[in-house]
Every structure is written in C-alpha cells, then in structure tokens.
Design an enzyme around this catalytic site. Structure first.
Site, short mmCIF file in Angstrom:
data_model
loop_
_atom_site.label_atom_id
_atom_site.label_comp_id
_atom_site.label_asym_id
_atom_site.label_seq_id
_atom_site.Cartn_x
_atom_site.Cartn_y
_atom_site.Cartn_z
NE ARG A 1 3.21 4.44 -12.18
CZ ARG A 1 2.87 3.66 -11.16
NH1 ARG A 1 1.90 4.03 -10.34
NH2 ARG A 1 3.47 2.50 -10.96
CB ALA B 1 -0.94 0.00 1.20
CB SER C 1 7.67 -3.14 -3.45
OG SER C 1 7.49 -1.77 -3.23
CG ASP D 1 -2.40 -6.37 5.36
OD1 ASP D 1 -3.16 -6.28 4.38
OD2 ASP D 1 -1.47 -7.20 5.43
CB VAL E 1 7.25 6.15 11.83
CG1 VAL E 1 6.39 7.23 12.47
CG2 VAL E 1 7.85 6.66 10.52
CB CYS F 1 0.47 -13.75 -0.69
SG CYS F 1 -0.67 -12.44 -0.20
#
Length: 462
Positions: free
Chosen positions: A28, A18, A47, A293, A88, A51
């Site tokens: 972009r 995400a 990235s 998530d 963080v 899964c």
C-alpha cells in the site's frame, strides 16, 4: 537512469496473518517500481483464520474457503510474488538471502533480500512419547491440519475420540467432536480445564464440559499412544488407565516455529520465540522483522515477555512491520493477555494476570469473585455470570479479570482489557460510564460490581 537498480526486494517467510498483512501494508505504501515483494508459503492456503478451524471441524463452518480472508490470486493481483507450496529451509543472514524448496518437486533455489520478514507461526506441541506420530493422531494449527483431521474422521469407522489437553484448542476441539457425534474424553494434566484461568474458574468450565457429555480426566498425563495391527491409533495410555480412541487430537498448545531463526543465529526469548523491538524489528538486525506466533511479546501488566499465539496480535504485527518497511512509522507496545472462548453456550474470557502470574511477577494482590446477571434480573433470559478480579495491594491497580457465564459474558472482558491498558485502579473503574439498559445489563454491570468489591478489599487490607 535505470530505476530498477534502486528497487528493493522484500522477502516474506510465511503466508498467513502476520506475513501477508506485512506484505499488503508495505505494498500500500510502496508500489512495485520501488519495492519487489516475494512471499513463500509451504501450505495450500494463505491469509486464513486458524482460530476458525474448530468451528469448521464441528460443522458450524461448511468449508475452508469461508475461513480465507485473501487467496493467493488476490495477493498476486496486488503485485506480490506469492510462491505457494514452497518452504524456506535456510536463512543466510550474512549473505542476505534465503534458500527455498518446492515441496512437490524438491527443487531448491536461493532468493536474495534487502528486507526480510519472518512469520513462520507456531507448531502444535507433539509430546515426546511412543505413538505420537501414528496415523489418526492430529495436531490442529493450519487449514491443512484441519483437512487432514476431517479426512481421518471420514475414514474412521469408530466414534471414540480422545483430546489430549484442555486449553483453548483442546476445549474447542472437544466440543467440535461432540457436535460430530463422537464419544469424547479429554485428558488434561492440570487440575481443571483452561489453565489460562485460575482453577476455581476452570471448575466452571469443567462442569459445562461434562454437561455436554465430555468425559473430563484431570491431573493425568498421557504416556503413550497405542496402535492396532494396522498401525492406526487404538487408545491412549496414562500411568493408571487406557482410553480407547479411534482418533486423537492434540490440544496441548503450540510452540513458536523458530527452527530457521535458531539455525540463523537470531535472538530468542525464554519461550523460544523471536525477540523484537517495538517496531517488530528482530533485535540486533536492521533489515529483519518478525511477527505473529513465532515472536514473544511484552506483557504490559507484568512487564515480562510472553508467547501468545493469537490472530489478533499477528495481524497487528503485520500492520506495524509493513508500515515500517513501507517508509512509515509504527510500534507494537505489547499486550495485556486478553482471550475469549466458549463451550456450547458457556462463554469464557480472561485478561491480565492469573493468581500464579501475579505471584511469579512478585506482586501482592487481593482476589475477589462475584456472581451477577447478564441483564436486569427482571428482564427475560437474564443469566448468571461469575467474575473474578485481581487488584494490587496498596495501589489498587487492576491486575486481571476472568469471566465465565452465558450470553453477554465473554465480551465484557474488553472493559477490563481497556482498564488494564490504561493502568486504572479498581476504584477508578467503579465510576466508568458504561452503557445501561435492562436488556443489556443490570444497573451495576458485573465488571463494576467486581471492581467495587476489589476496591473494598484493597482499602480494608492494612
């Protein structure tokens, strides 16, 4: 005129699906002269496909690099200031800044933001019991977790493994450990594995797991992890028995990682996930977005908020967030709860509501189950599949589908996912113009056979 004064800063917390999808999409749409992007990731990877971790552990994937879609260097080459191994630790909403700590050095610093994306993911559920943090006990959520498990397996002399839980993670990890030559016991507090299915469909998964040599222990809860003199795990205990273990894998699900959000006073839902609007903006906060998530999503079938940890949703959230931050417009309307998995060659799929979900939502329904084949019965290698379908009484609206079978079974659930999204009735589904040829399907596809039976059940109900 100093153009740098007009440049905004986007801060992203979390470097996986995400977060980096949002950063990449925003980049972009806006160049570095308009938008500075700073992203923080506390782990070693960005990235990547979480899964795919069970398939890496099981040996189907040879290295973690195969699971990485984009490296930190690739993100940096697109003018994203990605700071790895940096966690963080605080969000100052009023001050528009975050505090970050270098994991290795411990050094801390504040970074201001104009726009903030929270993509902190989820964390494996660790039961509150003695020994849960002992060496040899592993959660599996990140590539770092996967590497830690593989390192543990390499150091372990014994070949006994216990998997706690039998949902998607537990089932996939049990198969992975079987593939590595371990003697595997799966301890499950539910009546059958795969609680995302109704128990009658979960029974089919149970039989397949036992066929692989996995010992299934249902209706049982682990109460403690027992350790040896060296402090490592040696067994798990339930109220009635002990199960020897050289390694323990926790497969009992995940919770939204919202520790930072809670401390910052951001709104959470019933499942402790962040609440957002359709644009994925955190409710009540104009310049803060959240996705992946760590958020709750709208279930389009029940109308209720749910927490579903899936990479497909996380990537879509990131695209929506990045589009909105970049000056475009996008929304994420919700989900129907589609998921697919496997045990060896047994494919497991579901979408929509289970029976207990429908009851909880106050819906009355008819449930039907059929058996059919993946191909025309006369075509070689046709295999059986079981399809269960729920339809609302009176209206006939499709509420949910579960499919368990061999080759070709799992992805058939996508037919039902589209039908659910379109709010179709089971009667309307019976006329769907699906692809047919003997190598791919019987004349009546199994999903349509179930729809016909559900339609008759609805019509016969007074």
């Amino acid at each position: 005129m100093d153009m740098s004064a007009a440049r905004e800063r986007l801060v992203v917390i979390g470097g996986d699906a995400a977060g980096m999808s949002a950063a990449s999409q925003a980049r972009r749409l806006k160049g570095p002269d308009e938008l500075e992007i700073v992203a923080f990731e506390r782990g070693h990877f960005t990235s990547y496909s979480a899964c795919g971790i069970p398939y890496w552990v099981g040996g189907d994937v040879s290295a973690p690099e195969e699971l990485i879609a984009r490296t930190p260097e690739e993100h940096r080459a697109r003018d994203i200031d990605l700071r790895m191994r940096t966690e963080v630790t605080e969000i100052d909403v009023a001050g528009g800044r975050v505090r970050a700590r270098d994991v290795d050095s411990g050094a801390e610093s504040w970074t201001s933001y104009d726009k903030l994306v929270i993509a902190t993911g989820a964390r494996p559920i660790r039961p509150d019991m003695p020994g849960a943090d002992a060496p040899g006990v592993h959660g599996v959520q990140t590539l770092d977790d996967g590497q830690a498990l593989l390192d543990s397996l390499a150091r372990t002399r014994g070949r006994r493994a216990v998997v706690v839980g039998a949902g998607y993670i537990g089932v996939e990890m049990a198969e992975a450990l079987i593939n590595r030559g371990y003697e595997v016991t799966a301890v499950n507090r539910g009546s059958e594995p795969m609680s995302t299915l109704d128990p009658d469909m979960g029974r089919l998964v149970h039989e397949a797991m036992e066929g692989l040599g996995i010992t299934m222990v249902n209706n049982t809860q682990v109460t403690k992890v027992l350790t040896g003199e060296d402090g490592r795990v040696r067994a798990v205990a339930t109220q009635d028995a002990e199960y020897p273990a050289d390694v323990v894998v926790l497969g009992i699900g995940v919770r939204p990682e919202t520790t930072l959000a809670v401390a910052a006073g951001l709104p959470l839902g019933a499942h402790h996930g962040l609440l957002t609007d359709l644009a994925m903006r955190v409710r009540g906060h104009e310049n803060i977005w959240a996705g992946g998530d760590c958020v709750e999503v709208l279930d389009l079938v029940s109308g209720q908020e749910r927490h579903i940890a899936l990479g497909t949703h996380a990537n879509k959230h990131g695209q929506v967030i990045g589009t909105n931050i970049g000056g475009g417009y996008a929304t994420f309307p919700g989900v129907v709860g589609t998921a697919v998995s496997k045990v060896c060659d047994l494919e497991i799929a579901r979408t929509g509501l289970r029976e207990k979900d429908a009851r909880r939502a106050g819906l009355q329904f008819e449930a039907v189950t059929i058996e059919s084949t993946s191909r025309a019965g006369y075509y070689p290698n046709a295999s059986l599949m079981t399809v269960k379908m729920l339809a609302e009484r009176r209206t006939g609206r499709l509420l949910g589908v579960q499919i368990v079978g061999r080759e070709g079974a799992g992805k058939r659930v996508d037919i039902a996912a589209v039908a659910l999204t379109a709010c179709m009735t089971v009667e309307q589904m019976t006329t769907l113009d699906l692809g047919y040829a003997p190598p791919f399907s019987p004349v009546w596809d199994p999903v349509l056979v179930a729809a016909r039976k559900a339609s008759r059940a609805v019509q016969q109900r007074p």
